[in-house]
Design a protein around this motif. Structure first.
Motif, PDB file in Angstrom:
ATOM      1  N   PHE A   1      23.594 -44.184  10.513  1.00  0.00           N
ATOM      2  CA  PHE A   1      23.464 -45.446  11.237  1.00  0.00           C
ATOM      3  C   PHE A   1      23.270 -45.190  12.727  1.00  0.00           C
ATOM      4  O   PHE A   1      22.381 -45.774  13.363  1.00  0.00           O
ATOM      5  CB  PHE A   1      24.702 -46.308  11.014  1.00  0.00           C
ATOM      6  CG  PHE A   1      24.646 -47.636  11.714  1.00  0.00           C
ATOM      7  CD1 PHE A   1      24.193 -48.766  11.055  1.00  0.00           C
ATOM      8  CD2 PHE A   1      25.036 -47.756  13.046  1.00  0.00           C
ATOM      9  CE1 PHE A   1      24.130 -49.995  11.703  1.00  0.00           C
ATOM     10  CE2 PHE A   1      24.976 -48.979  13.703  1.00  0.00           C
ATOM     11  CZ  PHE A   1      24.515 -50.100  13.034  1.00  0.00           C
TER      12      PHE A   1
ATOM     13  N   TRP B   1      27.770 -52.824   9.582  1.00  0.00           N
ATOM     14  CA  TRP B   1      27.504 -53.532   8.331  1.00  0.00           C
ATOM     15  C   TRP B   1      28.770 -54.283   7.957  1.00  0.00           C
ATOM     16  O   TRP B   1      29.849 -54.043   8.478  1.00  0.00           O
ATOM     17  CB  TRP B   1      27.094 -52.566   7.209  1.00  0.00           C
ATOM     18  CG  TRP B   1      28.038 -51.428   6.969  1.00  0.00           C
ATOM     19  CD1 TRP B   1      29.247 -51.464   6.320  1.00  0.00           C
ATOM     20  CD2 TRP B   1      27.858 -50.076   7.396  1.00  0.00           C
ATOM     21  NE1 TRP B   1      29.821 -50.223   6.320  1.00  0.00           N
ATOM     22  CE2 TRP B   1      28.992 -49.348   6.948  1.00  0.00           C
ATOM     23  CE3 TRP B   1      26.840 -49.390   8.080  1.00  0.00           C
ATOM     24  CZ2 TRP B   1      29.149 -47.989   7.196  1.00  0.00           C
ATOM     25  CZ3 TRP B   1      27.005 -48.032   8.318  1.00  0.00           C
ATOM     26  CH2 TRP B   1      28.141 -47.355   7.882  1.00  0.00           C
TER      27      TRP B   1
ATOM     28  N   TYR C   1      20.578 -53.942  17.542  1.00  0.00           N
ATOM     29  CA  TYR C   1      20.859 -54.123  16.121  1.00  0.00           C
ATOM     30  C   TYR C   1      19.893 -55.101  15.455  1.00  0.00           C
ATOM     31  O   TYR C   1      19.444 -54.881  14.320  1.00  0.00           O
ATOM     32  CB  TYR C   1      22.290 -54.631  15.961  1.00  0.00           C
ATOM     33  CG  TYR C   1      22.778 -54.707  14.529  1.00  0.00           C
ATOM     34  CD1 TYR C   1      23.400 -53.619  13.939  1.00  0.00           C
ATOM     35  CD2 TYR C   1      22.645 -55.871  13.779  1.00  0.00           C
ATOM     36  CE1 TYR C   1      23.869 -53.675  12.636  1.00  0.00           C
ATOM     37  CE2 TYR C   1      23.099 -55.940  12.477  1.00  0.00           C
ATOM     38  CZ  TYR C   1      23.711 -54.837  11.911  1.00  0.00           C
ATOM     39  OH  TYR C   1      24.158 -54.905  10.614  1.00  0.00           O
TER      40      TYR C   1
ATOM     41  N   GLN D   1      16.235 -52.689  12.264  1.00  0.00           N
ATOM     42  CA  GLN D   1      16.436 -53.171  10.898  1.00  0.00           C
ATOM     43  C   GLN D   1      15.571 -52.396   9.907  1.00  0.00           C
ATOM     44  O   GLN D   1      16.029 -52.028   8.814  1.00  0.00           O
ATOM     45  CB  GLN D   1      16.128 -54.670  10.822  1.00  0.00           C
ATOM     46  CG  GLN D   1      17.124 -55.541  11.555  1.00  0.00           C
ATOM     47  CD  GLN D   1      18.467 -55.607  10.852  1.00  0.00           C
ATOM     48  OE1 GLN D   1      18.555 -55.972   9.695  1.00  0.00           O
ATOM     49  NE2 GLN D   1      19.533 -55.246  11.558  1.00  0.00           N
TER      50      GLN D   1
ATOM     51  N   LEU E   1      17.062 -48.896   9.335  1.00  0.00           N
ATOM     52  CA  LEU E   1      18.260 -48.918   8.493  1.00  0.00           C
ATOM     53  C   LEU E   1      17.904 -49.148   7.028  1.00  0.00           C
ATOM     54  O   LEU E   1      18.462 -48.506   6.129  1.00  0.00           O
ATOM     55  CB  LEU E   1      19.226 -49.987   8.990  1.00  0.00           C
ATOM     56  CG  LEU E   1      19.874 -49.699  10.347  1.00  0.00           C
ATOM     57  CD1 LEU E   1      20.612 -50.921  10.865  1.00  0.00           C
ATOM     58  CD2 LEU E   1      20.829 -48.507  10.244  1.00  0.00           C
TER      59      LEU E   1
ATOM     60  N   LEU F   1      23.347 -56.128   6.564  1.00  0.00           N
ATOM     61  CA  LEU F   1      22.924 -55.862   7.935  1.00  0.00           C
ATOM     62  C   LEU F   1      22.769 -57.126   8.778  1.00  0.00           C
ATOM     63  O   LEU F   1      21.929 -57.190   9.657  1.00  0.00           O
ATOM     64  CB  LEU F   1      21.600 -55.076   7.918  1.00  0.00           C
ATOM     65  CG  LEU F   1      21.657 -53.714   7.220  1.00  0.00           C
ATOM     66  CD1 LEU F   1      20.274 -53.080   7.184  1.00  0.00           C
ATOM     67  CD2 LEU F   1      22.650 -52.782   7.908  1.00  0.00           C
TER      68      LEU F   1
END
Length: 327
Positions: free
Chosen positions: A54, A129, A284, A290, A293, A303
């Motif tokens: 992450f 998360w 984020y 996104q 991830l 997420l």
């Protein structure tokens, strides 16, 4: 103490117009002289795990926004207490970030494991998360519903696999047992994976785990109950919520993991803290982060950005639940 406030108001400092001249977004204008060096992220696990992946996934966008990278520093051990202690004791300059499994750390604090800090020692930037706790059984298990399991527990022994005793999944089960007036026999295994394997094989009746943590085992498990007001992935897991099954005893049990700093940063350097919150939120929620991830197989439904205020509310609710049991 940094001089952010002074720099934001002196002649030639950065107001909205100054921010435009410097190419900064207005929300970051107050931190024009911060940061000036790389950030360190205290990671409570070994390299290569989810926390590491992450951190590496968000670093490109974080670097673009702040101008400085995040460098992971791995401090696994003691159930996250070692890394948490490092975060809490770091200087209040905002350069030491950290990873905290929020509810698990609250369990550790309630058990008195940490020395020198307690509830309220961390200031959150936002979630990495978040997802609900869930109860699963083996695909071929005789148990068809959580209602059936609860009724059986009143007259016979029901075994529940957990990753470890006196940890988040075990404590969640104890809280639920007390509400339902039952007593499950919790069986500890060496981690989440082995605990789920125990339920899959029929070695235990059920397993308490995270809804998303079980994703690698969905083919061998059936979900009996989701501990949230809604099932966030009904297209993937066909399971009722605790609110649908036990409306009078229902409770929400979430297991968020978050980026944070020491509460000293928020209290002693509020401008720096707000800058970090804003930068983290933008990092984020960006399309680039996104995508990165999801490419790393993080569950998309997990997420969704949760703000510091929302995390604090989740934390306060769980702390109240902890007070209802003896641990």
């Amino acid at each position: 103490m940094t001089n952010l406030s002074r720099r934001s108001v002196v002649a030639g400092g950065v107001g909205l117009g100054g921010a435009a001249l410097l190419g900064l977004r207005p929300e970051f204008a107050r931190a024009a002289d911060f940061p000036t060096k790389p950030f360190t992220a205290i990671v409570d696990a070994a390299p290569g795990g989810g926390h590491d992946r992450f951190t590496r996934a968000i670093t490109p966008e974080w670097t673009r926004i702040t101008g400085q990278p995040i460098i992971p520093e791995f401090k696994p051990g003691a159930g996250g207490v070692l890394s948490a202690t490092t975060i809490v004791n770091a200087p209040a300059d905002g350069y030491t970030l950290g990873v905290i499994a929020v509810s698990s750390m609250n369990v550790s604090i309630a058990l008195g494991k940490p020395q020198g800090f307690g509830f309220g020692s961390f200031a959150y930037l936002g979630t990495m998360w978040n997802g609900p706790i869930a109860v699963f059984t083996g695909k071929d298990s005789k148990w068809e519903s959580m209602t059936q399991v609860v009724e059986a527990a009143k007259t016979q022994k029901i075994t529940a696999a957990v990753a470890a005793l006196r940890a988040m999944y075990h404590i969640s089960g104890v809280i639920f047992d007390k509400r339902m007036g039952i007593e499950t026999q919790f069986v500890p295994y060496n981690g989440g994976g082995p605990s789920r394997q125990a339920a899959m094989s029929g070695e235990t009746d059920i397993v308490w785990t995270g809804l998303y943590d079980a994703s690698a085992n969905y083919d061998g498990l059936r979900c009996l109950c989701v501990f949230d007001k809604e099932n966030p992935i009904p297209d993937v897991i066909d399971a009722p919520t605790v609110y649908e099954m036990f409306p009078e005893q229902a409770l929400t049990l979430l297991h968020p993991t978050a980026y944070c700093v020491s509460a000293k940063v928020r209290d002693e350097n509020p401008e720096v803290y707000q800058y970090l919150v804003d930068a983290y939120r933008e990092t984020y929620t960006s399309e680039a982060t996104q995508k990165a991830l999801i490419d790393l197989q993080f569950q998309p439904a997990s997420l969704k950005y949760t703000s510091p205020e929302e995390l604090s509310a989740i934390e306060a609710d769980f702390i109240e639940q902890l007070k209802s049991i003896e641990i």
